[in-house]
Scaffold this motif. Structure first.
Motif, PDB file in Angstrom:
ATOM      1  N   THR A 296       0.829  -1.207   0.000  1.00 29.62           N
ATOM      2  CA  THR A 296       0.000   0.000   0.000  1.00 29.62           C
ATOM      3  C   THR A 296       0.864   1.258   0.000  1.00 29.62           C
ATOM      4  OG1 THR A 296      -1.698  -1.199   1.242  1.00 29.62           O
ATOM      5  CG2 THR A 296      -1.856   1.196   1.220  1.00 29.62           C
ATOM      6  N   LEU A 300       1.552   4.324  -3.257  1.00 32.31           N
ATOM      7  CA  LEU A 300       1.379   5.780  -3.184  1.00 32.31           C
ATOM      8  C   LEU A 300       2.312   6.501  -4.155  1.00 32.31           C
ATOM      9  CD1 LEU A 300       1.077   6.257   0.699  1.00 32.31           C
ATOM     10  CD2 LEU A 300      -0.764   6.293  -0.996  1.00 32.31           C
ATOM     11  N   CYS A 302       2.939   5.464  -7.226  1.00 32.79           N
ATOM     12  CA  CYS A 302       2.576   5.214  -8.623  1.00 32.79           C
ATOM     13  C   CYS A 302       2.067   6.492  -9.280  1.00 32.79           C
ATOM     14  CB  CYS A 302       1.495   4.127  -8.709  1.00 32.79           C
ATOM     15  SG  CYS A 302       2.075   2.490  -8.199  1.00 32.79           S
ATOM     16  N   ARG A 303       2.282   6.618 -10.592  1.00 31.92           N
ATOM     17  CA  ARG A 303       1.858   7.812 -11.319  1.00 31.92           C
ATOM     18  C   ARG A 303       0.346   7.932 -11.339  1.00 31.92           C
ATOM     19  NH1 ARG A 303       3.972   8.319 -17.362  1.00 31.92           N
ATOM     20  NH2 ARG A 303       5.946   8.218 -16.187  1.00 31.92           N
ATOM     21  N   SER A 305      -3.443   6.934  -9.748  1.00 37.42           N
ATOM     22  CA  SER A 305      -4.044   6.512  -8.481  1.00 37.42           C
ATOM     23  C   SER A 305      -4.766   5.178  -8.609  1.00 37.42           C
ATOM     24  CB  SER A 305      -5.021   7.582  -7.988  1.00 37.42           C
ATOM     25  OG  SER A 305      -6.058   7.801  -8.939  1.00 37.42           O
ATOM     26  N   ASP A 306      -5.209   4.818  -9.822  1.00 36.99           N
ATOM     27  CA  ASP A 306      -5.896   3.541 -10.029  1.00 36.99           C
ATOM     28  C   ASP A 306      -4.984   2.501 -10.680  1.00 36.99           C
ATOM     29  OD1 ASP A 306      -5.678   4.778 -12.466  1.00 36.99           O
ATOM     30  OD2 ASP A 306      -7.723   4.296 -13.136  1.00 36.99           O
ATOM     31  N   CYS A 307      -3.691   2.632 -10.446  1.00 35.14           N
ATOM     32  CA  CYS A 307      -2.707   1.728 -11.048  1.00 35.14           C
ATOM     33  C   CYS A 307      -2.961   0.294 -10.582  1.00 35.14           C
ATOM     34  CB  CYS A 307      -1.306   2.165 -10.641  1.00 35.14           C
ATOM     35  SG  CYS A 307       0.028   1.168 -11.367  1.00 35.14           S
ATOM     36  N   CYS A 315       4.770   2.943 -12.621  1.00 34.71           N
ATOM     37  CA  CYS A 315       4.293   2.115 -11.501  1.00 34.71           C
ATOM     38  C   CYS A 315       5.445   1.885 -10.527  1.00 34.71           C
ATOM     39  CB  CYS A 315       3.755   0.786 -12.007  1.00 34.71           C
ATOM     40  SG  CYS A 315       3.278  -0.343 -10.669  1.00 34.71           S
TER      41      CYS A 315
END
Length: 378
Positions: A296, A300, A302-303, A305-307, A315
């Protein structure tokens, strides 16, 4: 007319005559020994104040369909359950002083829940009102990190703190303990990991110090994990029957047939549970995200938010896997548990099932439309 003829009958001798909803003398000391903390005793007092007559507080040691064994200040009592009340090992209850019936089950401060075995889509509460859950894993056999992760997700969801307990440490080969502890700690962020031996007593004292009056731990684990032996070691006496694990597959028989609360002489209480061959998910994102707190936290970065941590650019999770600082196995374990939890949630929620059916129907219609308009090959 004499005053005695019109006055109500006196309450039982163990209850103060001035208190209509009295609790028996010495109930506080008794409940502390059974694992109650200050907040639970305040709840018991509030519930007793609303009760129509004298009430007896206690804690459920064992639940069997419509009957429960309740530990009370006067000793164990077999009491009936009404259809309105459902109880499990660890619940705090009020009994009617007039008859052995559970009048009220107090709100739980925590409860360990799994998906019920079989084809039923419903939760099964394994234990209630624990402060910690000892996730027991036999160290002498191949330790399944994925199974530890599965247990931890359910424990975090329960509102309690997990403790990973690697049992049978006396059977490990020389030099094997440190690598095993490191591997277990790697899949248990936020949880302590202990290596113990019920035979030699090594490490048992560290666990015993986690238990004191007013605190409760539950034991969960697979068959043959050594839960009963660990409970006997914590109690300093044989309070649970044990059986030999089969050499062929490392599995034990269900020697513990019931979920049962055991009060330790030195203080604290332990809820023993039968070995779990199947552990269906019954959780939301809270338990899963806490069990995989390292994932988790990585996400945070990752480029997007829904990666989904697959082929998306930027990523942080896949970058960490490529750099060797995060295990691909752990990501796959998270995805597996996430899919299972989502499947159970859809089955349990009629609206979610309908939404899923509509989505699948839409995909089918879209595929059929594309097929109708696809140019035919000559």
């Amino acid at each position: 007319m004499s005053s005695s003829a019109s006055s109500p009958p006196p309450p039982p001798p163990d209850f103060p005559a001035s208190d209509r909803a009295a609790l028996p003398a010495g109930w506080r000391d008794s409940l502390v020994r059974l694992g109650a903390d200050g907040a639970m005793m305040a709840s018991i007092e509030a519930a007793a104040a609303d009760h129509a007559g004298p009430a007896v507080p206690g804690r459920v040691a064992r639940a069997e369909h419509s009957l429960v064994t309740v530990l009370t200040p006067a000793g164990p009592v077999r009491a009936g359950l009404t259809r309105r009340e459902q109880a499990c090992a660890g619940d705090y209850v009020l009994l009617s002083a007039a008859e052995p019936v559970v009048a009220e089950v107090l709100p739980r401060r925590s409860h360990l829940v799994r998906h019920a075995a079989g084809n039923r889509t419903e939760p099964q509460t394994l234990a209630a009102n624990m402060d910690e859950v000892f996730v027991t894993v036999a160290a002498d056999r191949g330790v399944s990190l994925g199974r530890i992760e599965r247990f931890l997700a359910l424990v975090w969801e329960s509102g309690t703190i997990p403790v990973v307990v690697l049992t049978k440490g006396d059977l490990l080969a020389p030099g094997a303990a440190t690598p095993l502890l490191t591997r277990a700690a790697g899949v248990a962020p936020g949880a302590d990991v202990h290596l113990v031996s019920a035979i030699t007593g090594k490490g048992v004292g560290d666990l015993a110090r986690r238990l004191e009056p007013g605190r409760t731990a539950a034991l969960i684990g697979s068959s043959g994990a050594g839960k009963s032996s660990l409970l006997n070691a914590l109690a300093g006496a044989e309070v649970a029957a044990t059986t030999r694990v089969r050499d062929a597959d490392g599995k034990g028989r269900h020697k513990t047939a019931w979920r049962e609360l055991v009060v330790l002489d030195q203080g604290g209480a332990v809820i023993d549970t039968p070995g779990l061959r199947g552990l269906g998910m019954w959780l939301d994102e809270t338990g899963l995200d806490t069990a995989f707190a390292d994932l988790t936290e990585l996400a945070l970065g990752c480029r997007f938010s829904d990666c989904r941590h697959a082929t998306e650019p930027g990523c942080a999770v896949t970058a960490a896997i490529e750099a060797g600082t995060f295990e691909a196995r752990r990501l796959e374990s998270y995805r597996k548990l996430e899919r299972e939890a989502a499947y159970v949630a859809r089955k349990a929620d009629p609206r979610a099932r309908r939404a899923q059916a509509r989505a699948e129907h839409a995909i089918t219609r879209e595929g059929a439309a594309r097929a109708r308009h696809r140019p035919r090959s000559s």
